[in-house]
Write a protein that holds these residues in place. Structure first.
Motif, PDB file in Angstrom:
ATOM      1  N   PRO A 216     -11.349   8.468  21.874  1.00  0.00           N
ATOM      2  CA  PRO A 216     -12.398   7.629  22.468  1.00  0.00           C
ATOM      3  C   PRO A 216     -12.289   6.151  22.105  1.00  0.00           C
ATOM      4  O   PRO A 216     -13.191   5.381  22.396  1.00  0.00           O
ATOM      5  N   ASN A 217     -11.180   5.763  21.451  1.00  0.00           N
ATOM      6  CA  ASN A 217     -10.983   4.376  21.020  1.00  0.00           C
ATOM      7  C   ASN A 217     -12.036   3.931  20.015  1.00  0.00           C
ATOM      8  O   ASN A 217     -12.432   2.761  19.985  1.00  0.00           O
ATOM      9  N   SER A 218     -12.496   4.848  19.204  1.00  0.00           N
ATOM     10  CA  SER A 218     -13.401   4.495  18.119  1.00  0.00           C
ATOM     11  C   SER A 218     -12.572   4.107  16.891  1.00  0.00           C
ATOM     12  O   SER A 218     -11.568   4.749  16.589  1.00  0.00           O
ATOM     13  N   PRO A 219     -12.998   3.068  16.172  1.00  0.00           N
ATOM     14  CA  PRO A 219     -12.242   2.672  14.966  1.00  0.00           C
ATOM     15  C   PRO A 219     -12.281   3.739  13.877  1.00  0.00           C
ATOM     16  O   PRO A 219     -11.462   3.703  12.962  1.00  0.00           O
ATOM     17  N   ASP A 220     -13.218   4.686  13.961  1.00  0.00           N
ATOM     18  CA  ASP A 220     -13.349   5.731  12.948  1.00  0.00           C
ATOM     19  C   ASP A 220     -12.569   6.992  13.287  1.00  0.00           C
ATOM     20  O   ASP A 220     -12.632   7.977  12.551  1.00  0.00           O
ATOM     21  N   PHE A 221     -11.839   6.990  14.391  1.00  0.00           N
ATOM     22  CA  PHE A 221     -11.173   8.211  14.831  1.00  0.00           C
ATOM     23  C   PHE A 221      -9.670   8.012  14.867  1.00  0.00           C
ATOM     24  O   PHE A 221      -9.157   7.170  15.604  1.00  0.00           O
ATOM     25  N   ASP A 222      -8.943   8.788  14.066  1.00  0.00           N
ATOM     26  CA  ASP A 222      -7.487   8.739  14.029  1.00  0.00           C
ATOM     27  C   ASP A 222      -6.958  10.141  14.308  1.00  0.00           C
ATOM     28  O   ASP A 222      -6.971  11.011  13.432  1.00  0.00           O
ATOM     29  N   PRO A 223      -6.485  10.397  15.522  1.00  0.00           N
ATOM     30  CA  PRO A 223      -6.054  11.748  15.876  1.00  0.00           C
ATOM     31  C   PRO A 223      -4.641  12.102  15.444  1.00  0.00           C
ATOM     32  O   PRO A 223      -4.193  13.222  15.677  1.00  0.00           O
ATOM     33  N   GLU A 224      -3.916  11.182  14.819  1.00  0.00           N
ATOM     34  CA  GLU A 224      -2.521  11.450  14.489  1.00  0.00           C
ATOM     35  C   GLU A 224      -2.323  12.732  13.661  1.00  0.00           C
ATOM     36  O   GLU A 224      -1.376  13.492  13.919  1.00  0.00           O
ATOM     37  N   PRO A 225      -3.191  13.035  12.656  1.00  0.00           N
ATOM     38  CA  PRO A 225      -3.002  14.304  11.929  1.00  0.00           C
ATOM     39  C   PRO A 225      -3.072  15.522  12.828  1.00  0.00           C
ATOM     40  O   PRO A 225      -2.436  16.543  12.547  1.00  0.00           O
ATOM     41  N   LEU A 226      -3.823  15.428  13.917  1.00  0.00           N
ATOM     42  CA  LEU A 226      -3.901  16.547  14.851  1.00  0.00           C
ATOM     43  C   LEU A 226      -2.564  16.759  15.550  1.00  0.00           C
ATOM     44  O   LEU A 226      -2.143  17.898  15.776  1.00  0.00           O
ATOM     45  N   GLY A 227      -1.888  15.669  15.885  1.00  0.00           N
ATOM     46  CA  GLY A 227      -0.596  15.785  16.531  1.00  0.00           C
ATOM     47  C   GLY A 227       0.413  16.491  15.646  1.00  0.00           C
ATOM     48  O   GLY A 227       1.170  17.356  16.111  1.00  0.00           O
ATOM     49  N   ALA A 228       0.429  16.131  14.364  1.00  0.00           N
ATOM     50  CA  ALA A 228       1.345  16.790  13.429  1.00  0.00           C
ATOM     51  C   ALA A 228       1.030  18.278  13.321  1.00  0.00           C
ATOM     52  O   ALA A 228       1.938  19.121  13.263  1.00  0.00           O
ATOM     53  N   HIS A 229      -0.259  18.613  13.304  1.00  0.00           N
ATOM     54  CA  HIS A 229      -0.670  20.018  13.220  1.00  0.00           C
ATOM     55  C   HIS A 229      -0.229  20.797  14.451  1.00  0.00           C
ATOM     56  O   HIS A 229       0.314  21.915  14.334  1.00  0.00           O
ATOM     57  N   VAL A 230      -0.418  20.221  15.636  1.00  0.00           N
ATOM     58  CA  VAL A 230      -0.054  20.916  16.874  1.00  0.00           C
ATOM     59  C   VAL A 230       1.454  21.054  16.993  1.00  0.00           C
ATOM     60  O   VAL A 230       1.970  22.106  17.397  1.00  0.00           O
ATOM     61  N   ARG A 231       2.174  20.014  16.619  1.00  0.00           N
ATOM     62  CA  ARG A 231       3.639  20.090  16.691  1.00  0.00           C
ATOM     63  C   ARG A 231       4.185  21.158  15.747  1.00  0.00           C
ATOM     64  O   ARG A 231       5.188  21.809  16.050  1.00  0.00           O
ATOM     65  N   ALA A 232       3.511  21.351  14.597  1.00  0.00           N
ATOM     66  CA  ALA A 232       3.931  22.408  13.672  1.00  0.00           C
ATOM     67  C   ALA A 232       3.745  23.789  14.295  1.00  0.00           C
ATOM     68  O   ALA A 232       4.440  24.748  13.906  1.00  0.00           O
ATOM     69  N   LEU A 233       2.835  23.917  15.246  1.00  0.00           N
ATOM     70  CA  LEU A 233       2.632  25.176  15.960  1.00  0.00           C
ATOM     71  C   LEU A 233       3.600  25.329  17.133  1.00  0.00           C
ATOM     72  O   LEU A 233       3.556  26.347  17.834  1.00  0.00           O
ATOM     73  N   ASP A 234       4.425  24.310  17.342  1.00  0.00           N
ATOM     74  CA  ASP A 234       5.403  24.300  18.432  1.00  0.00           C
ATOM     75  C   ASP A 234       4.713  24.358  19.798  1.00  0.00           C
ATOM     76  O   ASP A 234       5.140  25.080  20.694  1.00  0.00           O
ATOM     77  N   LEU A 235       3.643  23.561  19.931  1.00  0.00           N
ATOM     78  CA  LEU A 235       2.913  23.477  21.184  1.00  0.00           C
ATOM     79  C   LEU A 235       2.938  22.036  21.697  1.00  0.00           C
ATOM     80  O   LEU A 235       2.978  21.095  20.895  1.00  0.00           O
ATOM     81  N   PRO A 236       2.895  21.829  23.001  1.00  0.00           N
ATOM     82  CA  PRO A 236       2.817  20.462  23.525  1.00  0.00           C
ATOM     83  C   PRO A 236       1.442  19.857  23.250  1.00  0.00           C
ATOM     84  O   PRO A 236       0.418  20.536  23.351  1.00  0.00           O
ATOM     85  N   TRP A 237       1.449  18.558  22.893  1.00  0.00           N
ATOM     86  CA  TRP A 237       0.199  17.857  22.580  1.00  0.00           C
ATOM     87  C   TRP A 237       0.106  16.610  23.449  1.00  0.00           C
ATOM     88  O   TRP A 237       1.055  15.814  23.518  1.00  0.00           O
TER      89      TRP A 237
END
Length: 257
Positions: free
Chosen positions: A80-101
Motif C-alpha cells: 500500500p506504499n505505507s512507510p511502515d510496511f516492508d513486504p520483502e521478508p514475505l518474498g523470501a518466505h514465498v520463494r523458499a516454498l518454491d512458489l511464484p510471488w
C-alpha cells in the motif's frame, strides 16, 4: 454442521487436537462443504503478512502435496506504499516454498487518508486491495483468489453491517465475481483467530504485525467490534458456535458449476 465444526476439538484439554491438525481439519471441512477447490484450479493466495494469510498459505501449501485434487498455487502481496510496511521478508518466505510471488504496489495508504474517521474506511481499503488482486489474478492466469478471513472476521463484518448499514450481511465463504471469470474463496471460515495466531507463532512464520494502511495508529470500527465480541465471549463461551449457526445462510452463495 456448525456444532460439529466448533466442537470437533473435544470438550476437555486432554482431547483437543494440536492446532495445526485442528486448522487443517476445519479448513478441509470448509473446502469440501463449499466446493472451493476444483481439479486444475490455479489459486492465487492473497498474502498481507498477517498471521491469518501466512497460516492460510502454509495450510494450502501442505494440502497441495497430499490432495487428490490437483491444483496450483501462486502468491500476491499488495504493497500500500505505507512507510511502515516492508513486504520483502514475505518474498523470501514465498520463494523458499518454491512458489511464484507477485509484489503489487499501489498507493492505497495515500488514498485511505481521505477516508480516516469514517466507519466504512476498512471496507474502502478492502475493496481497493481486492481490485488490485483481481487484476493480478487475471494478468497471471489464476482463476481463484484465496483470502485469509476467519470466523472472527465473519462475525465482525456481520455486526458492522448490522450496526452501520442496517443489513443482515456478512462475507461470503465462496463466490464468483460479477464478471464470472474469478472465484473467491475463504478457506478459514470455520477457524478462529486465536488458532491462526497460535499456528503462525508455532511455525515461526514471518508475521508483519501491522499490515493495514488505514489502521496505522488509528482506532477502527472493526477493532471495536472485536473487543465487543471478546467481552461477550467471556460471558458466554458458546458465542461463536451460535454466531456461526446464525450466519450460515448469509455466508453461502450459489456458485456456477
Amino acid at each position: 454442521m456448525p456444532d460439529r465444526v466448533l466442537e470437533e476439538a473435544g470438550n476437555s484439554a486432554g482431547h483437543r487436537l494440536p492446532v495445526p491438525r485442528l486448522l487443517a481439519r476445519r479448513m478441509g471441512k470448509a473446502l469440501h462443504e463449499y466446493g472451493m477447490i476444483r481439479p486444475g484450479d490455479r489459486i492465487l493466495v492473497a498474502l498481507s503478512g498477517g498471521k491469518d494469510s501466512l497460516s492460510l498459505l502454509a495450510l494450502l501449501h501442505d494440502l497441495q502435496r497430499h490432495s487428490p485434487v490437483p491444483f496450483s498455487l501462486g502468491v500476491a502481496t499488495v504493497d500500500p506504499n505505507s512507510p511502515d510496511f516492508d513486504p520483502e521478508p514475505l518474498g523470501a518466505h514465498v520463494r523458499a516454498l518454491d512458489l511464484p510471488w507477485f509484489w503489487e504496489r499501489q498507493d492505497i495508504f495515500g488514498r485511505a487518508q481521505k477516508h480516516l474517521g469514517r466507519p466504512s474506511y476498512c471496507s474502502f481499503c478492502a475493496r481497493m486491495r481486492r481490485g488490485v488482486l483481481y487484476a493480478c489474478a487475471r494478468r497471471e492466469g489464476f482463476n481463484v483468489l484465496a483470502l485469509g478471513q476467519h470466523l472472527d472476521d465473519f462475525a465482525e463484518s456481520f455486526f458492522m453491517s448490522l450496526f452501520y448499514n442496517g443489513e443482515l450481511r456478512t462475507m461470503k465463504a465462496h463466490y464468483a465475481v460479477r464478471e464470472g471469470d474469478l472465484r473467491v474463496i475463504r478457506p478459514l471460515v470455520y477457524c478462529r483467530e486465536r488458532q491462526t495466531r497460535a499456528y503462525a507463532q508455532e511455525e515461526g512464520l514471518p508475521i508483519i504485525v501491522e499490515n493495514c494502511p488505514a489502521c496505522f495508529q488509528h482506532p477502527t470500527e472493526r477493532q471495536r467490534m472485536k473487543e465487543l465480541l471478546a467481552q461477550q465471549e467471556e460471558r458466554d463461551p458458546r458465542l461463536f458456535k451460535q454466531l456461526l449457526r446464525a450466519m450460515q445462510p448469509l455466508m453461502a452463495r450459489e456458485i456456477p458449476a
